[in-house]
Design a protein around this motif. Structure first.
Motif, mmCIF file in Angstrom:
data_model
loop_
_atom_site.group_PDB
_atom_site.id
_atom_site.type_symbol
_atom_site.label_atom_id
_atom_site.label_comp_id
_atom_site.label_asym_id
_atom_site.label_seq_id
_atom_site.Cartn_x
_atom_site.Cartn_y
_atom_site.Cartn_z
ATOM 1 N N GLY A 81 33.788 47.063 35.036
ATOM 2 C CA GLY A 81 34.956 46.801 34.192
ATOM 3 C C GLY A 81 36.038 46.012 34.908
ATOM 4 N N VAL A 82 36.272 46.382 36.170
ATOM 5 C CA VAL A 82 37.308 45.684 36.946
ATOM 6 C C VAL A 82 36.887 44.257 37.268
ATOM 7 C CG1 VAL A 82 38.470 45.646 39.195
ATOM 8 C CG2 VAL A 82 38.375 47.758 37.897
ATOM 9 N N VAL A 83 35.644 44.092 37.730
ATOM 10 C CA VAL A 83 35.177 42.768 38.175
ATOM 11 C C VAL A 83 34.975 41.807 37.002
ATOM 12 C CG1 VAL A 83 33.237 41.557 39.257
ATOM 13 C CG2 VAL A 83 34.189 43.599 40.327
ATOM 14 N N PHE A 84 34.386 42.302 35.918
ATOM 15 C CA PHE A 84 34.032 41.401 34.821
ATOM 16 C C PHE A 84 35.083 41.309 33.725
ATOM 17 C CE2 PHE A 84 29.792 42.629 36.487
ATOM 18 C CZ PHE A 84 29.424 41.364 36.937
ATOM 19 N N LEU A 89 40.579 38.786 33.064
ATOM 20 C CA LEU A 89 41.521 38.748 31.947
ATOM 21 C C LEU A 89 42.961 38.719 32.438
ATOM 22 C CD1 LEU A 89 41.990 38.775 28.914
ATOM 23 C CD2 LEU A 89 41.971 41.263 29.011
ATOM 24 N N CYS A 90 43.279 39.559 33.416
ATOM 25 C CA CYS A 90 44.637 39.554 33.966
ATOM 26 C C CYS A 90 44.948 38.230 34.649
ATOM 27 C CB CYS A 90 44.831 40.721 34.927
ATOM 28 S SG CYS A 90 44.915 42.314 34.110
ATOM 29 N N SER A 138 44.276 46.505 40.453
ATOM 30 C CA SER A 138 42.843 46.467 40.149
ATOM 31 C C SER A 138 42.018 46.381 41.426
ATOM 32 C CB SER A 138 42.520 45.278 39.247
ATOM 33 O OG SER A 138 43.141 45.411 38.007
ATOM 34 N N PHE A 139 42.485 45.602 42.394
ATOM 35 C CA PHE A 139 41.771 45.530 43.678
ATOM 36 C C PHE A 139 41.795 46.886 44.376
ATOM 37 C CE2 PHE A 139 42.411 40.861 43.362
ATOM 38 C CZ PHE A 139 41.075 40.497 43.479
ATOM 39 N N SER A 140 42.910 47.577 44.311
ATOM 40 C CA SER A 140 42.992 48.913 44.885
ATOM 41 C C SER A 140 42.021 49.858 44.181
ATOM 42 C CB SER A 140 44.420 49.449 44.768
ATOM 43 O OG SER A 140 44.487 50.797 45.141
#
Length: 162
Positions: A81-84, A89-90, A138-140
């Motif tokens: 979810g975070v990667v794709f 999107l952000c 998101s990276f965290s």
């Protein structure tokens, strides 16, 4: 820090909304600029608190299937979810939000409503900033999920709990 800003703007939003309701229904007073201010404060609250909400794992999920997954499966779902979705999107919203704010600043954009708020670029400049904060968080979040995959399960404990 940004949670404090988001929380402060949310509190201001509540005070402004109550004031607006009392002014409108008790005194029959309504101002366009005041209604626009409500929208601006809501936007600030949302944009500045969304990264904190991700940090606290407070975003809404559809848990029909997710709740039954193992910790590692949940981590894989979160990573995907975070990667794709989240970071791309952000990134798109921050990128276009930057040019949206710059264009607003260069044209000295004001409200289209009579007696509306000036300096529309000020609120628009928070859009890319808010999404950049969300990207950093998101990276965290991604790193936390990688730690779960590596075998640690206590990453969500509060710092002061022992």
């Amino acid at each position: 820090l940004f949670f404090s800003c988001g929380a402060a703007f949310t509190f201001c939003l509540i005070v402004l909304m109550v004031t607006s309701v009392f002014a409108r229904y008790l005194f029959q007073i309504s101002y366009v600029w005041f209604d626009e201010l409500l929208w601006h404060v809501f936007g600030l609250s949302f944009l500045l608190a969304s990264a904190y909400t991700l940090n606290q794992d407070g975003h809404v999920r559809v848990d029909i299937f997710y709740q039954n997954y193992s910790a590692k499966t949940k981590a894989w779902v979160e990573i995907a979810g975070v990667v794709f979705f989240m970071i791309p999107l952000c990134g798109i919203l921050a990128f276009y939000g930057y040019f949206y704010a710059i264009n607003s600043f260069q044209t000295s954009e004001i409200s289209g409503s009579p007696n509306g708020l000036p300096y529309r670029w000020a609120i628009k400049s928070v859009i890319p900033f808010g999404f950049l904060l969300l990207i950093l968080q998101s990276f965290s979040h991604l790193i936390k999920q990688i730690i779960v995959l590596a075998g640690s399960t206590d990453i969500y404990q509060e710092p002061n709990s022992k």
